[in-house]
Scaffold this motif. Structure first.
Motif, PDB file in Angstrom:
ATOM      1  N   ALA A   1      62.087  46.762 -99.890  1.00 53.17           N
ATOM      2  CA  ALA A   1      61.829  48.189-100.128  1.00 53.17           C
ATOM      3  C   ALA A   1      60.334  48.456-100.287  1.00 53.17           C
ATOM      4  CB  ALA A   1      62.580  48.648-101.376  1.00 53.17           C
ATOM      5  N   LYS A   2      59.634  47.575-101.043  1.00 55.29           N
ATOM      6  CA  LYS A   2      58.177  47.747-101.202  1.00 55.29           C
ATOM      7  C   LYS A   2      57.476  47.590 -99.861  1.00 55.29           C
ATOM      8  CE  LYS A   2      57.689  46.190-105.965  1.00 55.29           C
ATOM      9  NZ  LYS A   2      57.604  44.952-106.711  1.00 55.29           N
TER      10      LYS A   2
ATOM     11  N   ASN B   1      56.182  51.909 -93.345  1.00 55.20           N
ATOM     12  CA  ASN B   1      56.964  52.400 -92.201  1.00 55.20           C
ATOM     13  C   ASN B   1      57.613  53.756 -92.455  1.00 55.20           C
ATOM     14  OD1 ASN B   1      56.499  49.646 -91.673  1.00 55.20           O
ATOM     15  ND2 ASN B   1      58.281  49.512 -90.359  1.00 55.20           N
ATOM     16  N   ILE B   2      57.538  54.245 -93.706  1.00 56.92           N
ATOM     17  CA  ILE B   2      58.291  55.453 -94.079  1.00 56.92           C
ATOM     18  C   ILE B   2      57.334  56.480 -94.675  1.00 56.92           C
ATOM     19  CG2 ILE B   2      60.121  56.316 -95.636  1.00 56.92           C
ATOM     20  CD1 ILE B   2      61.427  53.520 -95.395  1.00 56.92           C
ATOM     21  N   PRO B   3      57.456  57.777 -94.312  1.00 58.95           N
ATOM     22  CA  PRO B   3      56.581  58.808 -94.893  1.00 58.95           C
ATOM     23  C   PRO B   3      56.624  58.782 -96.425  1.00 58.95           C
ATOM     24  CG  PRO B   3      57.933  59.739 -93.143  1.00 58.95           C
ATOM     25  CD  PRO B   3      58.406  58.336 -93.341  1.00 58.95           C
ATOM     26  N   LYS B   4      55.481  59.104 -97.061  1.00 59.07           N
ATOM     27  CA  LYS B   4      55.302  58.896 -98.510  1.00 59.07           C
ATOM     28  C   LYS B   4      56.393  59.584 -99.348  1.00 59.07           C
ATOM     29  CE  LYS B   4      51.841  59.278-102.182  1.00 59.07           C
ATOM     30  NZ  LYS B   4      50.568  59.854-102.579  1.00 59.07           N
ATOM     31  N   GLU B   5      56.666  60.878 -99.080  1.00 61.99           N
ATOM     32  CA  GLU B   5      57.633  61.605 -99.907  1.00 61.99           C
ATOM     33  C   GLU B   5      59.016  60.989 -99.773  1.00 61.99           C
ATOM     34  OE1 GLU B   5      55.372  63.170 -98.005  1.00 61.99           O
ATOM     35  OE2 GLU B   5      54.133  63.953 -99.649  1.00 61.99           O
ATOM     36  N   LYS B   6      59.388  60.689 -98.538  1.00 57.60           N
ATOM     37  CA  LYS B   6      60.708  60.104 -98.274  1.00 57.60           C
ATOM     38  C   LYS B   6      60.808  58.744 -98.952  1.00 57.60           C
ATOM     39  CE  LYS B   6      63.928  58.906 -94.615  1.00 57.60           C
ATOM     40  NZ  LYS B   6      64.115  58.520 -93.229  1.00 57.60           N
TER      41      LYS B   6
ATOM     42  N   GLN C   1      59.227  57.677-101.662  1.00 54.86           N
ATOM     43  CA  GLN C   1      59.323  57.778-103.128  1.00 54.86           C
ATOM     44  C   GLN C   1      60.754  58.095-103.576  1.00 54.86           C
ATOM     45  OE1 GLN C   1      56.108  60.533-103.803  1.00 54.86           O
ATOM     46  NE2 GLN C   1      54.673  58.910-104.341  1.00 54.86           N
ATOM     47  N   VAL C   2      61.403  59.003-102.843  1.00 48.54           N
ATOM     48  CA  VAL C   2      62.796  59.356-103.165  1.00 48.54           C
ATOM     49  C   VAL C   2      63.693  58.132-102.974  1.00 48.54           C
ATOM     50  CG1 VAL C   2      64.766  60.778-102.443  1.00 48.54           C
ATOM     51  CG2 VAL C   2      62.480  61.787-102.586  1.00 48.54           C
ATOM     52  N   MET C   3      63.503  57.454-101.822  1.00 45.58           N
ATOM     53  CA  MET C   3      64.323  56.289-101.502  1.00 45.58           C
ATOM     54  C   MET C   3      64.107  55.174-102.530  1.00 45.58           C
ATOM     55  SD  MET C   3      64.098  53.849 -98.131  1.00 45.58           S
ATOM     56  CE  MET C   3      62.947  52.652 -98.821  1.00 45.58           C
ATOM     57  N   TYR C   4      62.830  54.954-102.894  1.00 38.73           N
ATOM     58  CA  TYR C   4      62.506  53.828-103.782  1.00 38.73           C
ATOM     59  C   TYR C   4      63.084  54.048-105.186  1.00 38.73           C
ATOM     60  CZ  TYR C   4      59.839  49.865-105.600  1.00 38.73           C
ATOM     61  OH  TYR C   4      59.495  48.664-106.145  1.00 38.73           O
ATOM     62  N   LYS C   5      63.021  55.305-105.652  1.00 43.10           N
ATOM     63  CA  LYS C   5      63.611  55.620-106.971  1.00 43.10           C
ATOM     64  C   LYS C   5      65.106  55.305-106.969  1.00 43.10           C
ATOM     65  CE  LYS C   5      60.641  59.161-109.008  1.00 43.10           C
ATOM     66  NZ  LYS C   5      60.429  60.581-109.161  1.00 43.10           N
ATOM     67  N   ARG C   6      65.766  55.699-105.881  1.00 44.08           N
ATOM     68  CA  ARG C   6      67.219  55.478-105.791  1.00 44.08           C
ATOM     69  C   ARG C   6      67.527  53.976-105.777  1.00 44.08           C
ATOM     70  NH1 ARG C   6      68.150  57.773-101.180  1.00 44.08           N
ATOM     71  NH2 ARG C   6      68.691  55.901-100.001  1.00 44.08           N
ATOM     72  N   ILE C   7      66.697  53.211-105.040  1.00 42.45           N
ATOM     73  CA  ILE C   7      66.913  51.750-104.947  1.00 42.45           C
ATOM     74  C   ILE C   7      66.701  51.098-106.317  1.00 42.45           C
ATOM     75  CG2 ILE C   7      65.964  49.620-103.944  1.00 42.45           C
ATOM     76  CD1 ILE C   7      65.420  51.432-101.398  1.00 42.45           C
ATOM     77  N   LEU C   8      65.645  51.524-107.037  1.00 42.61           N
ATOM     78  CA  LEU C   8      65.392  50.974-108.379  1.00 42.61           C
ATOM     79  C   LEU C   8      66.584  51.238-109.300  1.00 42.61           C
ATOM     80  CD1 LEU C   8      61.639  51.919-109.040  1.00 42.61           C
ATOM     81  CD2 LEU C   8      62.552  49.649-108.584  1.00 42.61           C
TER      82      LEU C   8
END
Length: 373
Positions: free
Chosen positions: A332-333, A338-343, A345-352
């Motif tokens: 994920a890190k 490869n992924i736009p910043k806003e998208k 951050q949302v994805m990473y929060k969900r994964i955490l």
């Protein structure tokens, strides 16, 4: 443990290329956007248009439409092809001569511009000239222990530099002024502007095929001793741990965050983030593995295949489903670039959050607390 990172999808089947002519073999490939070029052992170039199709179930297939083919008039194989899309030119190496042909009709340029005496060649993807309508080409010359740098324009070529090497070079990759060279007994980095060279590590080119590949600005990937894929910067240091390959690697490709390697039986996939092997794809009789603008292509003598990456989010979810929390977080890190910043951050929060619940269920409360925080 494996991750499903890539699917192997057929792109050009043998009938499309050779019909019933069994003696025809694929020697080299080049891909530029939707344009796929194939060079064969009987001195032909084939041009296909690749069309990617996605079914309602999400399955990806490729339809290749043949545009035309061209006989180069020699009884020699076409050994290398490189596209220079800014010039709409294809550089074709055949019988130690690089010819410039039009990318669309495969006709040689009217001026007859060519580079003679080339054993192999590569393009400088980090050019130094600042000329927009020019590509910088580095050749290993038929002259012993000699590298030559050229500027190639739409209809003419110009030699820029000739550099002598301590031993015979057999493979080269270029970044800016830096050449990464496989010599007879070792790999070196050579600055062709200053002449300063730096030894990397020993390697016997007579025993195995050397691999030298530029993987990013000022960084190369090399087939090292003991079946290791080694990373080296232009300063001669390694910022990443090596990956463990088979002893007999024939080719390598990069599709971030993965490094792929081809041997006689398999394509293996290693992560650049934790150096672990993630996937093994059976692939017999393969002899080409290359990446083109993020597209990874493999070929046997008779067919061309595309390695389609599965979406990184899907790979991360599969890892979490297998409770491989650490690997999922590392991937994920790594996906950040490869992924736009806003998208992201949302994805990473969900994964955490998901990772936190998995750790919590396994009674690893301190780890879970850190992830929830």
């Amino acid at each position: 443990m494996s991750v499903k990172a890539f699917k192997l999808v057929s792109a050009v089947e043998r009938e499309m290329l050779m019909g019933d002519r069994n003696y025809v073999n694929i020697e080299c490939i080049e891909c530029c956007g939707k344009n796929l070029y194939i060079g064969t052992n009987d001195c032909f170039i084939y041009h296909f248009l690749l069309d990617e199709k996605i079914s309602t179930a999400g399955k990806i297939t490729f339809a290749a439409t043949k545009q035309l083919h061209k006989y180069l008039g020699l009884k020699k194989p076409v050994s290398e092809l490189k596209a220079a899309s800014a010039l709409t030119r294809l550089l074709v190496l055949c019988d130690n001569t690089i010819t410039l042909v039009n990318m669309m009709n495969l006709e040689p340029v009217p001026t007859g511009a060519r580079i003679k005496g080339a054993v192999t060649f590569t393009l400088n993807e980090n050019p130094v000239s600042g000329e927009p309508f020019c590509v910088e080409v580095c050749i290993i010359s038929v002259k012993r222990r000699t590298i030559q740098m050229f500027m190639v324009f739409e209809d003419r070529v110009q030699i820029v530099k000739e550099v002598f090497t301590p031993e015979q070079p057999c493979a080269v990759a270029v970044d800016g002024y830096y050449l990464c060279l496989a010599l007879t007994t070792q790999y070196i980095i050579l600055n062709y502007n200053t002449g300063v060279s730096q030894d990397l590590f020993p390697y016997c080119s007579e025993e195995k095929r050397p691999i030298v590949k530029r993987i990013g600005r000022q960084e190369f990937l090399l087939a090292g001793p003991g079946g290791l894929g080694m990373f080296a910067t232009v300063d001669g240091i390694s910022q990443r741990a090596p990956v463990r390959w088979a002893e007999s690697v024939l080719g390598a490709a990069l599709c971030f965050p993965y490094v792929l390697a081809l041997d006689q039986e398999f394509i293996t996939v290693h992560s650049m983030l934790d150096q672990q092997q993630k996937q093994t794809l059976p692939f017999k009789e393969g002899h080409i593995l290359q990446d083109f603008e993020g597209k990874v292509i493999a070929a046997t003598n008779k067919g061309v295949y595309i390695l389609v990456p599965l979406p990184l989010e899907k790979q991360i979810q599969d890892l979490l489903a297998s409770h491989r929390v650490e690997e999922a977080l590392v991937l994920a890190k790594g996906a950040r670039r490869n992924i736009p910043k806003e998208k992201f951050q949302v994805m990473y929060k969900r994964i955490l959050q998901q990772a936190g619940f998995i750790q919590f269920a396994q009674l690893q409360f301190l780890e879970a607390k850190e992830l929830f925080r």
